[in-house]
Design a protein around this motif. Sequence first.
Motif, PDB file in Angstrom:
ATOM      1  N   GLY A  17      -0.667 -32.645  34.810  1.00 31.13           N
ATOM      2  CA  GLY A  17      -1.616 -31.618  34.421  1.00 31.13           C
ATOM      3  C   GLY A  17      -1.136 -30.849  33.224  1.00 31.13           C
ATOM      4  O   GLY A  17      -0.039 -31.044  32.735  1.00 31.13           O
ATOM      5  N   SER A  18      -1.977 -29.961  32.738  1.00 34.55           N
ATOM      6  CA  SER A  18      -1.620 -29.182  31.573  1.00 34.55           C
ATOM      7  C   SER A  18      -0.751 -27.983  31.940  1.00 34.55           C
ATOM      8  O   SER A  18      -0.198 -27.341  31.079  1.00 34.55           O
ATOM      9  CB  SER A  18      -2.890 -28.709  30.870  1.00 34.55           C
ATOM     10  OG  SER A  18      -3.645 -27.917  31.756  1.00 34.55           O
ATOM     11  N   ALA A  19      -0.614 -27.690  33.222  1.00 37.07           N
ATOM     12  CA  ALA A  19       0.168 -26.522  33.633  1.00 37.07           C
ATOM     13  C   ALA A  19       1.622 -26.651  33.209  1.00 37.07           C
ATOM     14  O   ALA A  19       2.258 -25.671  32.864  1.00 37.07           O
ATOM     15  CB  ALA A  19       0.080 -26.317  35.141  1.00 37.07           C
ATOM     16  N   THR A  20       2.174 -27.870  33.199  1.00 40.91           N
ATOM     17  CA  THR A  20       3.558 -28.064  32.785  1.00 40.91           C
ATOM     18  C   THR A  20       3.726 -27.686  31.332  1.00 40.91           C
ATOM     19  O   THR A  20       4.663 -26.990  30.968  1.00 40.91           O
ATOM     20  CB  THR A  20       3.990 -29.532  32.996  1.00 40.91           C
ATOM     21  OG1 THR A  20       3.815 -29.836  34.365  1.00 40.91           O
ATOM     22  CG2 THR A  20       5.427 -29.742  32.622  1.00 40.91           C
ATOM     23  N   THR A  21       2.810 -28.111  30.493  1.00 34.25           N
ATOM     24  CA  THR A  21       2.861 -27.758  29.091  1.00 34.25           C
ATOM     25  C   THR A  21       2.689 -26.259  28.931  1.00 34.25           C
ATOM     26  O   THR A  21       3.412 -25.622  28.193  1.00 34.25           O
ATOM     27  CB  THR A  21       1.743 -28.488  28.309  1.00 34.25           C
ATOM     28  OG1 THR A  21       1.900 -29.883  28.537  1.00 34.25           O
ATOM     29  CG2 THR A  21       1.820 -28.199  26.833  1.00 34.25           C
ATOM     30  N   SER A  22       1.735 -25.678  29.647  1.00 34.80           N
ATOM     31  CA  SER A  22       1.479 -24.250  29.553  1.00 34.80           C
ATOM     32  C   SER A  22       2.673 -23.433  30.020  1.00 34.80           C
ATOM     33  O   SER A  22       2.939 -22.372  29.485  1.00 34.80           O
ATOM     34  CB  SER A  22       0.261 -23.884  30.408  1.00 34.80           C
ATOM     35  OG  SER A  22      -0.873 -24.577  29.971  1.00 34.80           O
ATOM     36  N   ALA A  23       3.375 -23.934  31.031  1.00 36.33           N
ATOM     37  CA  ALA A  23       4.507 -23.190  31.585  1.00 36.33           C
ATOM     38  C   ALA A  23       5.549 -22.917  30.517  1.00 36.33           C
ATOM     39  O   ALA A  23       6.228 -21.896  30.552  1.00 36.33           O
ATOM     40  CB  ALA A  23       5.120 -23.940  32.753  1.00 36.33           C
ATOM     41  N   ASN A  24       5.685 -23.815  29.550  1.00 36.14           N
ATOM     42  CA  ASN A  24       6.660 -23.620  28.495  1.00 36.14           C
ATOM     43  C   ASN A  24       6.226 -22.525  27.530  1.00 36.14           C
ATOM     44  O   ASN A  24       7.034 -21.971  26.820  1.00 36.14           O
ATOM     45  CB  ASN A  24       6.871 -24.928  27.728  1.00 36.14           C
ATOM     46  CG  ASN A  24       7.482 -25.994  28.609  1.00 36.14           C
ATOM     47  OD1 ASN A  24       8.229 -25.685  29.532  1.00 36.14           O
ATOM     48  ND2 ASN A  24       7.163 -27.242  28.348  1.00 36.14           N
ATOM     49  N   ASN A  25       4.931 -22.204  27.473  1.00 37.96           N
ATOM     50  CA  ASN A  25       4.410 -21.237  26.532  1.00 37.96           C
ATOM     51  C   ASN A  25       3.990 -19.932  27.191  1.00 37.96           C
ATOM     52  O   ASN A  25       3.539 -19.033  26.504  1.00 37.96           O
ATOM     53  CB  ASN A  25       3.184 -21.831  25.811  1.00 37.96           C
ATOM     54  CG  ASN A  25       3.531 -23.104  25.088  1.00 37.96           C
ATOM     55  OD1 ASN A  25       4.612 -23.242  24.553  1.00 37.96           O
ATOM     56  ND2 ASN A  25       2.614 -24.056  25.086  1.00 37.96           N
ATOM     57  N   GLY A  26       4.077 -19.831  28.499  1.00 37.66           N
ATOM     58  CA  GLY A  26       3.570 -18.656  29.194  1.00 37.66           C
ATOM     59  C   GLY A  26       4.669 -17.806  29.803  1.00 37.66           C
ATOM     60  O   GLY A  26       5.851 -18.081  29.664  1.00 37.66           O
ATOM     61  N   ARG A  27       4.218 -16.761  30.478  1.00 36.50           N
ATOM     62  CA  ARG A  27       5.125 -15.852  31.169  1.00 36.50           C
ATOM     63  C   ARG A  27       4.492 -15.503  32.511  1.00 36.50           C
ATOM     64  O   ARG A  27       3.268 -15.535  32.652  1.00 36.50           O
ATOM     65  CB  ARG A  27       5.366 -14.598  30.338  1.00 36.50           C
ATOM     66  CG  ARG A  27       4.106 -13.773  30.121  1.00 36.50           C
ATOM     67  CD  ARG A  27       4.212 -12.845  28.912  1.00 36.50           C
ATOM     68  NE  ARG A  27       2.953 -12.167  28.661  1.00 36.50           N
ATOM     69  CZ  ARG A  27       1.906 -12.699  28.062  1.00 36.50           C
ATOM     70  NH1 ARG A  27       1.952 -13.958  27.652  1.00 36.50           N
ATOM     71  NH2 ARG A  27       0.808 -12.005  27.866  1.00 36.50           N
ATOM     72  N   ALA A  28       5.311 -15.149  33.456  1.00 34.99           N
ATOM     73  CA  ALA A  28       4.805 -14.820  34.794  1.00 34.99           C
ATOM     74  C   ALA A  28       4.133 -13.460  34.778  1.00 34.99           C
ATOM     75  O   ALA A  28       4.621 -12.519  34.144  1.00 34.99           O
ATOM     76  CB  ALA A  28       5.950 -14.820  35.789  1.00 34.99           C
ATOM     77  N   GLY A  29       3.000 -13.356  35.456  1.00 35.98           N
ATOM     78  CA  GLY A  29       2.330 -12.076  35.636  1.00 35.98           C
ATOM     79  C   GLY A  29       2.658 -11.529  37.010  1.00 35.98           C
ATOM     80  O   GLY A  29       3.023 -12.269  37.924  1.00 35.98           O
ATOM     81  N   THR A  30       2.540 -10.218  37.159  1.00 38.15           N
ATOM     82  CA  THR A  30       2.753  -9.577  38.459  1.00 38.15           C
ATOM     83  C   THR A  30       1.417  -9.508  39.186  1.00 38.15           C
ATOM     84  O   THR A  30       0.433  -9.009  38.635  1.00 38.15           O
ATOM     85  CB  THR A  30       3.328  -8.165  38.273  1.00 38.15           C
ATOM     86  OG1 THR A  30       4.573  -8.268  37.581  1.00 38.15           O
ATOM     87  CG2 THR A  30       3.545  -7.488  39.614  1.00 38.15           C
ATOM     88  N   VAL A  31       1.392 -10.007  40.417  1.00 38.43           N
ATOM     89  CA  VAL A  31       0.160 -10.088  41.190  1.00 38.43           C
ATOM     90  C   VAL A  31       0.186  -9.050  42.310  1.00 38.43           C
ATOM     91  O   VAL A  31       1.166  -8.942  43.045  1.00 38.43           O
ATOM     92  CB  VAL A  31      -0.005 -11.502  41.786  1.00 38.43           C
ATOM     93  CG1 VAL A  31      -1.289 -11.603  42.594  1.00 38.43           C
ATOM     94  CG2 VAL A  31       0.017 -12.557  40.685  1.00 38.43           C
ATOM     95  N   THR A  32      -0.901  -8.279  42.406  1.00 34.56           N
ATOM     96  CA  THR A  32      -1.067  -7.288  43.469  1.00 34.56           C
ATOM     97  C   THR A  32      -2.504  -7.388  43.991  1.00 34.56           C
ATOM     98  O   THR A  32      -3.360  -7.997  43.340  1.00 34.56           O
ATOM     99  CB  THR A  32      -0.801  -5.855  42.944  1.00 34.56           C
ATOM    100  OG1 THR A  32      -1.641  -5.608  41.810  1.00 34.56           O
ATOM    101  CG2 THR A  32       0.659  -5.675  42.553  1.00 34.56           C
ATOM    102  N   PRO A  33      -2.787  -6.801  45.146  1.00 33.59           N
ATOM    103  CA  PRO A  33      -4.173  -6.832  45.659  1.00 33.59           C
ATOM    104  C   PRO A  33      -5.133  -6.123  44.709  1.00 33.59           C
ATOM    105  O   PRO A  33      -4.735  -5.212  43.969  1.00 33.59           O
ATOM    106  CB  PRO A  33      -4.076  -6.087  46.989  1.00 33.59           C
ATOM    107  CG  PRO A  33      -2.648  -6.245  47.405  1.00 33.59           C
ATOM    108  CD  PRO A  33      -1.860  -6.210  46.117  1.00 33.59           C
ATOM    109  N   ALA A  34      -6.385  -6.537  44.745  1.00 38.31           N
ATOM    110  CA  ALA A  34      -7.422  -5.856  43.966  1.00 38.31           C
ATOM    111  C   ALA A  34      -7.562  -4.432  44.494  1.00 38.31           C
ATOM    112  O   ALA A  34      -7.390  -4.180  45.684  1.00 38.31           O
ATOM    113  CB  ALA A  34      -8.741  -6.606  44.095  1.00 38.31           C
ATOM    114  N   GLU A  35      -7.876  -3.518  43.590  1.00 35.45           N
ATOM    115  CA  GLU A  35      -7.970  -2.108  43.995  1.00 35.45           C
ATOM    116  C   GLU A  35      -9.039  -1.889  45.053  1.00 35.45           C
ATOM    117  O   GLU A  35      -8.841  -1.143  46.002  1.00 35.45           O
ATOM    118  CB  GLU A  35      -8.253  -1.226  42.780  1.00 35.45           C
ATOM    119  CG  GLU A  35      -8.254   0.250  43.132  1.00 35.45           C
ATOM    120  CD  GLU A  35      -8.458   1.119  41.915  1.00 35.45           C
ATOM    121  OE1 GLU A  35      -9.572   1.649  41.756  1.00 35.45           O
ATOM    122  OE2 GLU A  35      -7.499   1.264  41.144  1.00 35.45           O
TER     123      GLU A  35
END
Length: 195
Positions: free
Chosen positions: A34-52
């Motif tokens: 998939g393209s996620a492997t390629t994207s992983a090299n160009n991205g950064r992790a986001g912080t995930v929390t519940p919706a307000e």
Amino acid sequence: MKRTTTAIAVTGILAAPLILTACSDSTSANDNGGSATTSANNGRAGTVTPAESSSWRGDLVIGVGDQQADDKITLPAANQVHALCIGEGDNLTVDITEPNGWHAVLTHGSQTVTIENPQLNYAAQEFTTSQSSLDHEIALNEKFGTTNQFLRGVTWDVPQPGDVEIQLSERTPPHWVINSAEKVNLAMHVDCNSH
């Protein structure tokens, strides 16, 4: 002359595999298809929390229907959800993977979220919160004087640029065969500036 031609031919045959190996895509060994492997090299992790605010208060949510089960609604812990933030500003894309095969992708400024679940044979499908639905919610906020900063659907850059609040609840397509309420639900907040 015949010996020289033969020597060149043999050298060419022996060198071909080396040339092919050198020219091959070195990412194929690391690519999971998939393209996620390629994207992983160009991205950064986001912080995930519940919706307000959502009907699933305090929980991260993805799935179909209105019941919690592996093949329906998944209520994962924050450390089970991986949000990959790719790009910045108007070029920001958020790629979300969750337990039980759920995968969602959204692009800055759009109300459209693409969701799939290969484990459940749910092909990638776009879900969009309609403008009329958003306008209705804005009108209700104005009528009752509420100050909810997050509308149903996707809210970008609130409270700061790089944030996205997702409160999606839309009808599933007919080819997603499910045995409960026919809605797809996704509720969470991703902060792409925290790392």
